[in-house]
Design an enzyme around this catalytic site. Structure first.
Site, PDB file in Angstrom:
ATOM      1  N   TYR A 140       0.819  -1.211   0.000  1.00  0.00           N
ATOM      2  CA  TYR A 140       0.000   0.000   0.000  1.00  0.00           C
ATOM      3  C   TYR A 140       0.858   1.269   0.000  1.00  0.00           C
ATOM      4  O   TYR A 140       0.411   2.313  -0.445  1.00  0.00           O
ATOM      5  CB  TYR A 140      -0.914   0.046   1.227  1.00  0.00           C
ATOM      6  CG  TYR A 140      -2.260  -0.611   1.049  1.00  0.00           C
ATOM      7  CD1 TYR A 140      -2.353  -1.920   0.583  1.00  0.00           C
ATOM      8  CD2 TYR A 140      -3.438   0.061   1.366  1.00  0.00           C
ATOM      9  CE1 TYR A 140      -3.585  -2.529   0.437  1.00  0.00           C
ATOM     10  CE2 TYR A 140      -4.675  -0.551   1.226  1.00  0.00           C
ATOM     11  CZ  TYR A 140      -4.742  -1.841   0.763  1.00  0.00           C
ATOM     12  OH  TYR A 140      -5.967  -2.443   0.625  1.00  0.00           O
ATOM     13  N   LYS A 191       3.111 -15.249   1.802  1.00  0.00           N
ATOM     14  CA  LYS A 191       3.299 -15.954   0.531  1.00  0.00           C
ATOM     15  C   LYS A 191       4.794 -16.212   0.402  1.00  0.00           C
ATOM     16  O   LYS A 191       5.455 -15.793  -0.551  1.00  0.00           O
ATOM     17  CB  LYS A 191       2.728 -15.101  -0.620  1.00  0.00           C
ATOM     18  CG  LYS A 191       2.658 -15.780  -1.957  1.00  0.00           C
ATOM     19  CD  LYS A 191       1.588 -16.866  -2.079  1.00  0.00           C
ATOM     20  CE  LYS A 191       1.728 -17.596  -3.392  1.00  0.00           C
ATOM     21  NZ  LYS A 191       0.832 -18.755  -3.520  1.00  0.00           N
ATOM     22  N   ASP A 247      -6.447  -6.976   4.030  1.00  0.00           N
ATOM     23  CA  ASP A 247      -7.584  -6.314   3.376  1.00  0.00           C
ATOM     24  C   ASP A 247      -8.494  -7.362   2.752  1.00  0.00           C
ATOM     25  O   ASP A 247      -9.704  -7.359   2.951  1.00  0.00           O
ATOM     26  CB  ASP A 247      -7.052  -5.352   2.300  1.00  0.00           C
ATOM     27  CG  ASP A 247      -8.171  -4.676   1.534  1.00  0.00           C
ATOM     28  OD1 ASP A 247      -9.133  -4.226   2.178  1.00  0.00           O
ATOM     29  OD2 ASP A 247      -8.088  -4.605   0.295  1.00  0.00           O
ATOM     30  N   ASP A 251     -12.365  -9.051   4.269  1.00  0.00           N
ATOM     31  CA  ASP A 251     -13.642  -9.057   3.544  1.00  0.00           C
ATOM     32  C   ASP A 251     -14.185 -10.479   3.465  1.00  0.00           C
ATOM     33  O   ASP A 251     -15.379 -10.708   3.634  1.00  0.00           O
ATOM     34  CB  ASP A 251     -13.471  -8.516   2.104  1.00  0.00           C
ATOM     35  CG  ASP A 251     -13.748  -7.016   2.010  1.00  0.00           C
ATOM     36  OD1 ASP A 251     -13.463  -6.302   2.995  1.00  0.00           O
ATOM     37  OD2 ASP A 251     -14.238  -6.560   0.959  1.00  0.00           O
TER      38      ASP A 251
HETATM   39  C1  IPM Z   1     -10.490  -1.284   3.945  1.00  0.00           C
HETATM   40  C2  IPM Z   1     -10.746  -0.645   2.600  1.00  0.00           C
HETATM   41  C3  IPM Z   1      -9.596   0.309   2.309  1.00  0.00           C
HETATM   42  C4  IPM Z   1      -8.336  -0.495   2.199  1.00  0.00           C
HETATM   43  C5  IPM Z   1      -9.815   1.164   1.049  1.00  0.00           C
HETATM   44  C6  IPM Z   1     -11.116   1.924   1.088  1.00  0.00           C
HETATM   45  C7  IPM Z   1      -8.667   2.103   0.824  1.00  0.00           C
HETATM   46  O1  IPM Z   1     -10.912  -1.603   1.641  1.00  0.00           O
HETATM   47  O2  IPM Z   1     -10.346  -0.544   4.946  1.00  0.00           O
HETATM   48  O3  IPM Z   1     -10.453  -2.502   4.021  1.00  0.00           O
HETATM   49  O4  IPM Z   1      -8.016  -1.039   1.131  1.00  0.00           O
HETATM   50  O5  IPM Z   1      -7.640  -0.608   3.200  1.00  0.00           O
HETATM   51 MG    MG Z   2     -11.003  -3.600   2.416  1.00  0.00          MG
END
Ligand code: IPM
Ligand code: MG
Length: 359
Positions: A140, A191, A247, A251
């Protein structure tokens, strides 16, 4: 006096943060806690006003506050802006400038919501994990980055995965400390079979692990981990991983928990923290009183616990949310038409939590 910064952001961010702040105000007022909340624009809302996703003034407010409450940012309106001006940049700047390197993303399933998960009941029941995501390093933020012109007229897109020993050590310590208060298991996800950077990650985490002989450390490649999360989510306790893997895996973990609208997060550096739902601004349902405010409300509970050591008040919120779910209140994302449930909007869900706190 507790000083809070509030950045509700865009889309449903403003709606869910609004409910979270209502809950917080009720709790603080009824427990005679002194506080002040100062609000500013971030994300697309800030861009529309100032042509910047976050201003120096807003950043200063965040730096001076004891904690930051964040809603969500982004939306189609701002998607074609250059990356530096996009709403997401506000979030990344706050994380980086405040050095909020430890992102805690718990994923737990409520028994009442098992039907909201697309997975089978016996697979998800009893799931309770904590993802510890490194938040201020990795791909990032690594340099070089950008899109560059090549001599033959082509372009080259570059991002760089970088971690230093120190960065890995400090996030690993957080994970081991958390595991000590839980089921004493840390899984480090990398990884390492392909990426040297995560080979280093694995060995540094192992080094830190030696200081925690009471905690069991295992390693997994990220591709396998994404499969095991669906196959046997119950087996996970604490997962520690890089910014991007965290990240993605967080999710994924939200589907185990029924809905991304249920999942809160804390981004920490010591006691200083920013608290936000892990979901985005959901432009498709924004402004319609449809969003689930639970993730935002539970984020405020995390704030009470991690920034202010107010565990008792945090538990009050968590118990109230649990009760509201037990009593059948469901926003659309967790509604399944089951007997005894009631489809409600954002506001009614927030009010139901406050009514529970009043009891
Ligand atoms: C998260 C989101 C963020 C990230 C985005 C909105 C920049 O997906 O907080 O998980 O990638 O960290
Ligand atoms: Mg995210």
């Amino acid at each position: 006096m507790i000083k809070l910064a509030l950045f509700a952001g865009d889309g449903i961010g403003t709606e869910v943060a609004g409910e979270a702040v209502n809950v917080l105000k009720f709790l603080f007022d009824s427990n005679s806690v002194r506080y002040e909340i100062e609000e500013d624009l971030v994300g697309g809302a800030s861009y529309d006003e100032y042509k910047l996703p976050i201003t120096e003034k807003a950043l200063k407010l965040a730096k001076e506050a004891d904690a930051v409450i964040f809603g969500a940012v982004g939306g189609p309106k701002w998607e074609s802006l250059p990356i530096e001006l996009r709403p997401e940049k506000a979030l990344l700047t706050l994380r980086y400038d405040l050095d909020l390197y430890a992102n805690l993303r718990p994923a737990k399933i409520y028994d009442e919501l098992i039907d909201a998960s697309p997975l089978k009941k016996d697979v998800v029941q009893g799931t309770d994990m904590m993802i510890v995501r490194e938040l201020t390093g990795g791909i990032y933020f690594g340099q070089p980055r950008g899109v560059f012109d090549l001599e033959d007229g082509q372009k080259k897109g570059v991002n760089t995965l970088v971690y230093t020993t120190k960065e890995i050590e400090r996030i690993a310590k957080i994970a081991f400390d958390i595991a000590r208060k839980r089921r004493k298991k840390v899984l480090s996800v990398d990884k390492a079979n392909v990426l040297e950077c995560t080979e280093l990650w694995r060995s540094v985490v192992a080094g830190v692990g030696k200081e925690y002989p009471d905690v069991e450390l295992t390693n997994m490649y990220v591709d396998n981990c994404s499969m095991q999360l669906i196959r046997q989510p119950k087996s996970f306790d604490v997962i520690v991983t890089t910014n991007m893997f965290g990240d993605i895996l967080s999710d994924e973990s939200s589907m185990v928990a029924g809905s991304i609208g249920m999942l809160q997060s804390a981004s920490l550096n010591g006691k200083k923290g920013m608290y936000e739902p892990i979901h985005g601004s959901a432009p498709d349902i924004a402004g319609q009183d449809k969003a689930n405010p639970v993730a935002a409300i539970l984020s405020v509970a995390m704030m009470l616990r991690y920034s202010f050591d107010m565990d008792e008040l945090a538990e009050k919120i968590e118990n109230a949310v649990e009760k509201v779910i037990k009593n059948g209140y469901r926003t659309a994302d967790i509604y399944s038409n089951a007997q005894g449930t009631k489809l409600v909007g954002t506001k009614e869900m927030g009010n139901a939590v406050i009514d529970e706190l009043k009891k």
